[in-house]
Design a protein around this motif. Structure first.
Motif, PDB file in Angstrom:
ATOM      1  N   UNK A 121       1.792   6.181  -7.156  1.00 16.97           N
ATOM      2  CA  UNK A 121       0.586   6.827  -7.685  1.00 16.97           C
ATOM      3  C   UNK A 121       0.410   8.266  -7.232  1.00 16.97           C
ATOM      4  N   UNK A 122       0.596   8.516  -5.936  1.00 15.94           N
ATOM      5  CA  UNK A 122       0.291   9.835  -5.388  1.00 15.94           C
ATOM      6  C   UNK A 122       1.494  10.769  -5.352  1.00 15.94           C
ATOM      7  N   UNK A 123       2.668  10.193  -5.090  1.00 13.81           N
ATOM      8  CA  UNK A 123       3.847  11.033  -4.893  1.00 13.81           C
ATOM      9  C   UNK A 123       4.741  11.125  -6.121  1.00 13.81           C
TER      10      UNK A 123
ATOM     11  N   UNK B 284       0.832  -1.202   0.000  1.00 14.51           N
ATOM     12  CA  UNK B 284       0.000   0.000   0.000  1.00 14.51           C
ATOM     13  C   UNK B 284       0.870   1.257   0.000  1.00 14.51           C
ATOM     14  N   UNK B 285       1.909   1.263   0.823  1.00 15.90           N
ATOM     15  CA  UNK B 285       2.794   2.426   0.911  1.00 15.90           C
ATOM     16  C   UNK B 285       3.553   2.645  -0.391  1.00 15.90           C
ATOM     17  N   UNK B 286       4.127   1.600  -0.945  1.00 13.19           N
ATOM     18  CA  UNK B 286       4.885   1.727  -2.195  1.00 13.19           C
ATOM     19  C   UNK B 286       3.944   2.147  -3.330  1.00 13.19           C
TER      20      UNK B 286
ATOM     21  N   UNK C  62       6.252   2.778   6.827  1.00 11.57           N
ATOM     22  CA  UNK C  62       6.365   4.147   7.362  1.00 11.57           C
ATOM     23  C   UNK C  62       7.031   5.126   6.396  1.00 11.57           C
ATOM     24  N   UNK C  63       7.278   4.727   5.173  1.00  9.07           N
ATOM     25  CA  UNK C  63       8.018   5.588   4.250  1.00  9.07           C
ATOM     26  C   UNK C  63       7.307   6.886   3.898  1.00  9.07           C
ATOM     27  N   UNK C  64       6.005   6.953   4.046  1.00  4.66           N
ATOM     28  CA  UNK C  64       5.272   8.187   3.713  1.00  4.66           C
ATOM     29  C   UNK C  64       5.034   9.064   4.940  1.00  4.66           C
ATOM     30  N   UNK C  65       5.451   8.595   6.101  1.00  2.71           N
ATOM     31  CA  UNK C  65       5.293   9.405   7.315  1.00  2.71           C
ATOM     32  C   UNK C  65       6.200  10.617   7.205  1.00  2.71           C
ATOM     33  N   UNK C  66       5.680  11.765   7.691  1.00  3.18           N
ATOM     34  CA  UNK C  66       6.426  13.024   7.578  1.00  3.18           C
ATOM     35  C   UNK C  66       7.047  13.409   8.912  1.00  3.18           C
ATOM     36  N   UNK C  67       8.210  14.047   8.826  1.00  2.00           N
ATOM     37  CA  UNK C  67       8.852  14.557  10.031  1.00  2.00           C
ATOM     38  C   UNK C  67       8.250  15.917  10.382  1.00  2.00           C
TER      39      UNK C  67
END
Length: 162
Positions: free
Chosen positions: A80-82, A73-75, A111-116
């Protein structure tokens, strides 16, 4: 007229019950999320998590269907989105699992799409470091072809240091 509405509602209810009955031949078999996932993404996520498990042993997250699904889902969203390409994701993540700092911080793809705090995604941080360390980038070099620049293009550049 009131009778017509009640009858229509009852008829709809009967149709629903007929459709939901176990013996109905119109039922579609349940489709697995794996069947709907992009095959290349699924293969990458599975291999990535297997590698992490092999390298980190008990420190690695348990290799479960849920872990793979979240990674896919993240990849998928990174693509698709990024707007990242699978090859870019693959190259950066294969570099990250071998990097002295990142190998401890990329045990899962989820967690690759989590933002700092600055709003930068974890994957963007990894990609920036990967590009810095390896000199590889999907971004076009803005100075490519500078030898062919005209005098006007060179004159239009901002002054150095200013």
């Amino acid at each position: 007229m009131g009778d017509h509405r009640a009858t229509t509602g009852q008829q709809k209810k009967k149709v629903k019950n007929i459709r939901n009955s176990p013996g109905n031949s119109d039922e579609q078999p349940e489709v697995s999320w794996r069947d709907e996932a992009d095959g290349d993404v699924l293969k990458f996520v599975e291999r990535f998590q297997q590698f992490v498990e092999q390298e980190h042993g008990k420190k690695a997250p348990k290799l479960t269907d849920s872990l793979i699904r979240k990674g896919v889902d993240t990849v998928d969203k990174l693509i698709r989105l990024d707007g990242f390409g699978l090859e870019t994701i693959r190259a950066a993540m294969l570099w990250a699992v071998q990097d002295e700092f990142w190998h401890k911080n990329v045990l899962s793809l989820a967690a690759l799409r989590k933002k700092n705090a600055d709003g930068v995604m974890k994957f963007q941080q990894i990609l920036a470091r990967y590009e810095f360390e390896t000199g590889e980038s999907d971004e076009p070099d803005p100075l490519e072809g500078w030898v062919d620049w005209t005098d006007e293009q060179i004159a239009a550049l901002p002054p150095l240091g200013g």
